[in-house]
Write an enzyme that holds these catalytic residues in place. Structure first.
Site, mmCIF file in Angstrom:
data_model
loop_
_atom_site.group_PDB
_atom_site.id
_atom_site.type_symbol
_atom_site.label_atom_id
_atom_site.label_comp_id
_atom_site.label_asym_id
_atom_site.label_seq_id
_atom_site.Cartn_x
_atom_site.Cartn_y
_atom_site.Cartn_z
ATOM 1 N N GLU A 98 0.826 -1.211 0.000
ATOM 2 C CA GLU A 98 0.000 0.000 0.000
ATOM 3 C C GLU A 98 0.859 1.260 0.000
ATOM 4 O OE1 GLU A 98 -2.561 1.448 -0.657
ATOM 5 O OE2 GLU A 98 -4.230 1.109 0.710
ATOM 6 N N ASP A 99 0.281 2.344 -0.491
ATOM 7 C CA ASP A 99 0.964 3.635 -0.436
ATOM 8 C C ASP A 99 0.905 4.221 0.973
ATOM 9 O OD1 ASP A 99 -1.796 3.964 -0.632
ATOM 10 O OD2 ASP A 99 -1.728 5.469 -2.207
ATOM 11 N N ASP A 102 -4.137 5.041 6.456
ATOM 12 C CA ASP A 102 -4.677 6.263 7.039
ATOM 13 C C ASP A 102 -5.700 5.838 8.106
ATOM 14 O OD1 ASP A 102 -5.235 9.031 7.219
ATOM 15 O OD2 ASP A 102 -6.787 8.912 5.699
ATOM 16 N N LYS A 130 -0.119 6.767 8.815
ATOM 17 C CA LYS A 130 -0.599 7.883 9.640
ATOM 18 C C LYS A 130 -1.266 7.305 10.880
ATOM 19 C CE LYS A 130 -1.980 11.295 6.120
ATOM 20 N NZ LYS A 130 -3.208 11.775 5.441
HETATM 21 P P1 IMP Z 1 -7.727 4.455 4.577
HETATM 22 O O1 IMP Z 1 -8.781 3.463 4.229
HETATM 23 O O2 IMP Z 1 -8.288 5.647 5.288
HETATM 24 O O3 IMP Z 1 -6.557 3.879 5.310
HETATM 25 O O4 IMP Z 1 -7.272 5.089 3.201
HETATM 26 C C1 IMP Z 1 -6.251 4.623 2.441
HETATM 27 C C2 IMP Z 1 -6.247 5.329 1.106
HETATM 28 O O5 IMP Z 1 -6.643 6.689 1.230
HETATM 29 C C3 IMP Z 1 -4.845 5.354 0.565
HETATM 30 O O6 IMP Z 1 -4.562 4.228 -0.193
HETATM 31 C C4 IMP Z 1 -4.859 6.636 -0.258
HETATM 32 O O7 IMP Z 1 -5.311 6.374 -1.559
HETATM 33 C C5 IMP Z 1 -5.844 7.534 0.439
HETATM 34 N N1 IMP Z 1 -5.151 8.515 1.316
HETATM 35 C C6 IMP Z 1 -5.111 8.534 2.663
HETATM 36 N N2 IMP Z 1 -4.375 9.562 3.130
HETATM 37 C C7 IMP Z 1 -3.948 10.222 2.024
HETATM 38 C C8 IMP Z 1 -3.117 11.392 1.851
HETATM 39 O O8 IMP Z 1 -2.611 12.048 2.775
HETATM 40 N N3 IMP Z 1 -2.897 11.756 0.551
HETATM 41 C C9 IMP Z 1 -3.424 11.086 -0.519
HETATM 42 N N4 IMP Z 1 -4.183 9.992 -0.385
HETATM 43 C C10 IMP Z 1 -4.444 9.564 0.877
HETATM 44 MG MG MG Z 2 -4.849 4.184 -2.429
#
Ligand code: IMP
Ligand code: MG
Length: 181
Positions: A98-99, A102, A130
């Protein structure tokens, strides 16, 4: 530096060094095994191909596309499969790349779904984390950098599909997403 970027958080050099370290650790951990690297489109691609080039164990790659974000910078909490994997993963050593983690909702959903398909093993690898934003219990096995709660772009990460090509990770200027530009 791009005009939409407030400051650089991680330089291309810092990212490259970290990816090398992670690849070395993963290659050691998977000695004698083959890895099926699964990446989530589109953000994970840049990290995944950089990592893949540096792995010394045999590796295959497959892609999955899920969406949890719209064009705006806030999570909707909804995760939907847009594109599934090409092949079954049963009996394979899956490394989910994963990138960024969050809220963790995306990874939670995808890792549960993949585990149900009976891989030999499943580990999670992310270049950015994060921790302050977590909404669900999920731990990555390999983490590049813990970063503060700021919206970042570059190295695969976008804002409204832009800036994925920046070679560094930068904090997006607040006025850009406030205007919904
Ligand atoms: P999660 O489900 O909230 O963990 O979201 C993960 C996805 O949200 C990542 O794969 C990103 O595509 C996007 N994302 C979360 N934070 C950022 C950020 O700071 N910049 C850009 N994309 C983000
Ligand atoms: Mg993503």
């Amino acid at each position: 530096m791009h005009e939409d970027v407030e400051r650089i958080l991680l330089t291309a050099q810092e990212l490259d060094t970290k990816v090398s370290e992670m690849a070395a650790r993963i290659s050691t951990d998977y000695q004698g095994k083959e890895i099926l690297l699964i990446t989530l489109l589109k953000g994970g691609v840049m990290f995944a191909v950089d990592l893949m080039r540096k792995l010394t164990v045999p590796v295959e790659i497959d892609f999955m596309d899920v969406s949890s974000y719209g064009a705006d910078a806030k999570t909707s909490g909804v995760v939907r499969i847009e594109k599934d994997l090409d092949s079954p993963i049963a009996g394979k050593h899956v490394l989910l790349v994963e990138d960024i983690v969050d809220s963790g909702l995306t990874l939670k959903y995808v890792s549960t779904l993949l585990r149900d398909r009976n891989p030999a093993s499943l580990r999670i690898c992310t270049i950015l984390n994060k921790p302050m934003r977590r909404k669900t219990q999920i731990d990555a096995d390999y983490i590049g950098f813990d970063i503060p709660d700021e919206f970042v772009v570059g190295y695969g990460l976008d804002y409204a599909q832009k800036h994925r090509n920046l070679p560094y990770v930068g904090v997006l200027k607040r006025e850009i997403y406030a205007q919904g530009k």
